[in-house]
Design a protein around this motif. Structure first.
Motif, PDB file in Angstrom:
ATOM      1  N   GLN A 162       0.503  -1.299   0.328  1.00 51.96           N
ATOM      2  CA  GLN A 162       0.200   0.214   0.111  1.00 51.96           C
ATOM      3  C   GLN A 162       0.965   1.525   0.132  1.00 51.96           C
ATOM      4  OE1 GLN A 162      -2.347  -0.737   3.363  1.00 51.96           O
ATOM      5  NE2 GLN A 162      -3.772  -1.727   2.702  1.00 51.96           N
ATOM      6  N   ARG A 163       0.434   2.187  -0.526  1.00 49.17           N
ATOM      7  CA  ARG A 163       0.873   3.403  -1.148  1.00 49.17           C
ATOM      8  C   ARG A 163       0.844   4.416   0.214  1.00 49.17           C
ATOM      9  NH1 ARG A 163      -0.355   8.375  -1.672  1.00 49.17           N
ATOM     10  NH2 ARG A 163       1.403   9.896  -3.194  1.00 49.17           N
ATOM     11  N   GLY A 164       1.973   4.598   1.101  1.00 46.08           N
ATOM     12  CA  GLY A 164       1.173   5.781   2.949  1.00 46.08           C
ATOM     13  C   GLY A 164       0.527   7.052   1.944  1.00 46.08           C
ATOM     14  N   GLN A 165       0.031   7.436   3.281  1.00 48.08           N
ATOM     15  CA  GLN A 165      -0.374   8.210   3.140  1.00 48.08           C
ATOM     16  C   GLN A 165      -0.050   9.693   2.986  1.00 48.08           C
ATOM     17  OE1 GLN A 165      -3.316   8.668   6.965  1.00 48.08           O
ATOM     18  NE2 GLN A 165      -4.536   6.546   6.272  1.00 48.08           N
ATOM     19  N   ASP A 166      -0.631  10.930   2.715  1.00 48.47           N
ATOM     20  CA  ASP A 166      -0.122  12.026   2.452  1.00 48.47           C
ATOM     21  C   ASP A 166      -0.382  12.462   3.276  1.00 48.47           C
ATOM     22  OD1 ASP A 166      -0.288  11.127  -0.524  1.00 48.47           O
ATOM     23  OD2 ASP A 166      -1.304  12.086  -1.367  1.00 48.47           O
ATOM     24  N   ILE A 167       0.279  13.988   3.487  1.00 48.33           N
ATOM     25  CA  ILE A 167       0.512  14.404   4.396  1.00 48.33           C
ATOM     26  C   ILE A 167       0.067  16.339   4.094  1.00 48.33           C
ATOM     27  CG2 ILE A 167       1.855  16.009   6.045  1.00 48.33           C
ATOM     28  CD1 ILE A 167       3.340  13.095   6.559  1.00 48.33           C
ATOM     29  N   GLU A 168      -1.311  16.261   4.698  1.00 43.61           N
ATOM     30  CA  GLU A 168      -1.479  17.886   4.034  1.00 43.61           C
ATOM     31  C   GLU A 168      -0.462  18.828   5.278  1.00 43.61           C
ATOM     32  OE1 GLU A 168      -4.935  18.585   2.868  1.00 43.61           O
ATOM     33  OE2 GLU A 168      -4.595  16.890   1.579  1.00 43.61           O
ATOM     34  N   HIS A 169      -0.401  20.682   4.335  1.00 45.92           N
ATOM     35  CA  HIS A 169       0.634  20.468   5.929  1.00 45.92           C
ATOM     36  C   HIS A 169       0.262  21.991   5.048  1.00 45.92           C
ATOM     37  CE1 HIS A 169       2.426  22.440   8.308  1.00 45.92           C
ATOM     38  NE2 HIS A 169       3.877  23.628   7.654  1.00 45.92           N
ATOM     39  N   SER A 170       0.264  23.444   5.425  1.00 45.99           N
ATOM     40  CA  SER A 170       0.192  24.613   5.422  1.00 45.99           C
ATOM     41  C   SER A 170       1.078  26.029   5.317  1.00 45.99           C
ATOM     42  CB  SER A 170      -0.678  26.225   5.409  1.00 45.99           C
ATOM     43  OG  SER A 170      -2.232  24.802   5.347  1.00 45.99           O
ATOM     44  N   ILE A 171       1.565  26.349   4.791  1.00 50.89           N
ATOM     45  CA  ILE A 171       3.399  27.182   5.011  1.00 50.89           C
ATOM     46  C   ILE A 171       2.414  28.834   3.950  1.00 50.89           C
ATOM     47  CG2 ILE A 171       4.836  25.458   4.572  1.00 50.89           C
ATOM     48  CD1 ILE A 171       5.087  26.461   2.007  1.00 50.89           C
ATOM     49  N   THR A 172       3.052  29.873   4.762  1.00 51.38           N
ATOM     50  CA  THR A 172       3.087  31.223   4.149  1.00 51.38           C
ATOM     51  C   THR A 172       4.224  30.989   3.850  1.00 51.38           C
ATOM     52  OG1 THR A 172       1.413  32.040   6.280  1.00 51.38           O
ATOM     53  CG2 THR A 172       2.474  33.182   5.074  1.00 51.38           C
ATOM     54  N   VAL A 173       5.001  31.971   2.264  1.00 51.09           N
ATOM     55  CA  VAL A 173       5.684  32.013   1.911  1.00 51.09           C
ATOM     56  C   VAL A 173       5.822  34.138   1.668  1.00 51.09           C
ATOM     57  CG1 VAL A 173       5.927  30.218   0.788  1.00 51.09           C
ATOM     58  CG2 VAL A 173       5.054  31.837  -0.625  1.00 51.09           C
ATOM     59  N   SER A 174       6.398  34.674   1.395  1.00 59.78           N
ATOM     60  CA  SER A 174       6.564  35.889   1.330  1.00 59.78           C
ATOM     61  C   SER A 174       6.527  36.304  -0.047  1.00 59.78           C
ATOM     62  CB  SER A 174       8.508  36.465   1.289  1.00 59.78           C
ATOM     63  OG  SER A 174       9.500  35.856   0.552  1.00 59.78           O
ATOM     64  N   PHE A 175       6.043  38.275  -0.051  1.00 61.12           N
ATOM     65  CA  PHE A 175       4.586  38.932  -1.252  1.00 61.12           C
ATOM     66  C   PHE A 175       6.001  38.116  -2.439  1.00 61.12           C
ATOM     67  CE2 PHE A 175       4.394  41.907  -4.200  1.00 61.12           C
ATOM     68  CZ  PHE A 175       2.895  41.761  -4.174  1.00 61.12           C
ATOM     69  N   MET A 176       7.394  38.860  -2.051  1.00 66.21           N
ATOM     70  CA  MET A 176       8.453  38.939  -3.223  1.00 66.21           C
ATOM     71  C   MET A 176       9.154  37.520  -3.547  1.00 66.21           C
ATOM     72  SD  MET A 176       8.652  42.161  -3.550  1.00 66.21           S
ATOM     73  CE  MET A 176       9.694  41.506  -5.077  1.00 66.21           C
TER      74      MET A 176
END
Length: 355
Positions: A162-176
């Motif tokens: 079986q394929r392992g489960q995906d992990i979901e995560h949120s990140i904030t990147v700078s405007f530039m």
């Protein structure tokens, strides 16, 4: 055949545990035994065991089958499905066909004589009735029985990895970084940030976009490929630039006099490469007489350039700044009062009219 541990014991919860208690126990153990965090030799095995237990106990239907029939009842489709299967086909083992994987074993249903795996049937009896069918034999009572289509019994079908489960995560990147592209350093693998990865951010990415990092999700419980890490992007704010898709906007303040008579203003453009502090030179723009707040002065193709070659525009947005009365001299206030007499009330032309 190694005996599987009770799933409730694996997670350290009571059999009457709620879904929230099971989820909390799983998260605590997963953080402790994740292979990226725990370097003990059996960490990967323990983590797979924890994942397997949670997959069953977090699913109401699987949990019902497990509570009634143990490991053999996991893949039959809950308590109702397991009861139906057991009642229809044990006589002569006719009436069971196909199979579903449960806890590392294959639980068969509707198998015609000669088509079943004797080792699996013996495992089912051991799980459901607490002992073997061989009158004291420790192995399967069907050892040596040959199935017509299968050949020698005991060649058990192996569950596909079986394929392992995906992990979901949120990140904030700078405007530039979002506008020009770049790299963001991310810590994963547990609350202590045991592992660091460098994430390549394509130019022009916007809030809500997702990046998939191959192979950085949960490991497989049985030797398959790991899952992926899926990042949801949030773009940070800039001190004076803002975005609308690939367009870049900046507010440019002018005085009332400049709005009435017209003027020229200079505004900074967005940089085209990193390392310039976000500034890409200045552009001079003409403000027509009678300008109002919100007027947009457009500079074509000076916005954000995306990874696929699309380019937005740059807009200077006019904002009229009125002086405070105390900031004007006596003659200035008189001049404004005289000007007011010549100005038309703009609310008279509004759709709702002057109240």
């Amino acid at each position: 055949m190694a005996k599987q541990r009770d799933y409730y014991q694996v997670l350290g919860v009571d059999r009457g545990a709620t879904a929230d208690q099971i989820r909390a126990a799983y998260r605590k153990l997963a953080r402790k035994f994740h292979p990226d965090v725990n370097k003990e030799p059996d960490a990967n095995k323990r983590f797979s065991e924890i994942q397997e237990a949670y997959d069953v106990l977090s699913d109401p239907e699987k949990r019902a089958g497990y509570d009634r029939f143990g490991h053999a009842g996991v893949g039959v489709g809950g308590a109702g499905g397991a009861g139906t299967g057991a009642g229809q086909g044990w006589g002569g083992f006719g009436g069971f066909r196909g199979g579903r994987t449960a806890g590392g074993r294959t639980v068969w249903s509707n198998v015609e004589p000669g088509d079943f795996d004797a080792g699996d049937i013996g495992s089912i009896f051991e799980q459901m009735f607490g002992g073997s069918m061989g009158g004291g034999r420790t192995g399967s009572p069907f050892e040596g029985v040959r199935g017509g289509a299968r050949g020698a019994a005991g060649a058990r079908p192996r569950a596909e990895p079986q394929r392992g489960q995906d992990i979901e995560h949120s990140i904030t990147v700078s405007f530039m970084t979002a506008a020009l592209g770049g790299k963001e350093e991310l810590r994963i693998g547990g609350a202590d940030g045991a592992s660091r990865i460098s994430v390549k951010v394509p130019p022009g990415i916007d809030s809500g976009a997702k990046l998939r990092i191959k192979g950085r999700g949960q490991p497989s419980p049985n030797g398959g490929p790991p899952g992926d890490l899926i990042l949801t992007i949030e773009v940070g704010k800039h001190p004076y630039f803002r975005r609308e898709g690939l367009d870049v906007l900046i507010d440019v303040p002018i005085t009332i006099a400049e709005a009435v008579l017209g003027t020229s203003v200079s505004a900074p453009l967005l940089a085209r490469s990193a390392g310039s502090g976000g500034m890409g030179g200045m552009v001079k723009l003409k403000v027509p007489p009678g300008a109002s707040s919100g007027l947009k002065l457009r500079v074509p193709s000076k916005g954000i350039r995306s990874a696929d070659g699309k380019t937005g525009d740059f807009f200077a947005v006019i904002q009229i700044v009125a002086p405070k009365a105390q900031e004007l001299s006596e003659s200035g206030r008189k001049a404004v009062s005289e000007l007011a007499k010549e100005l038309q009330n703009p609310r008279e032309s509004a759709p709702y009219g002057e109240p």
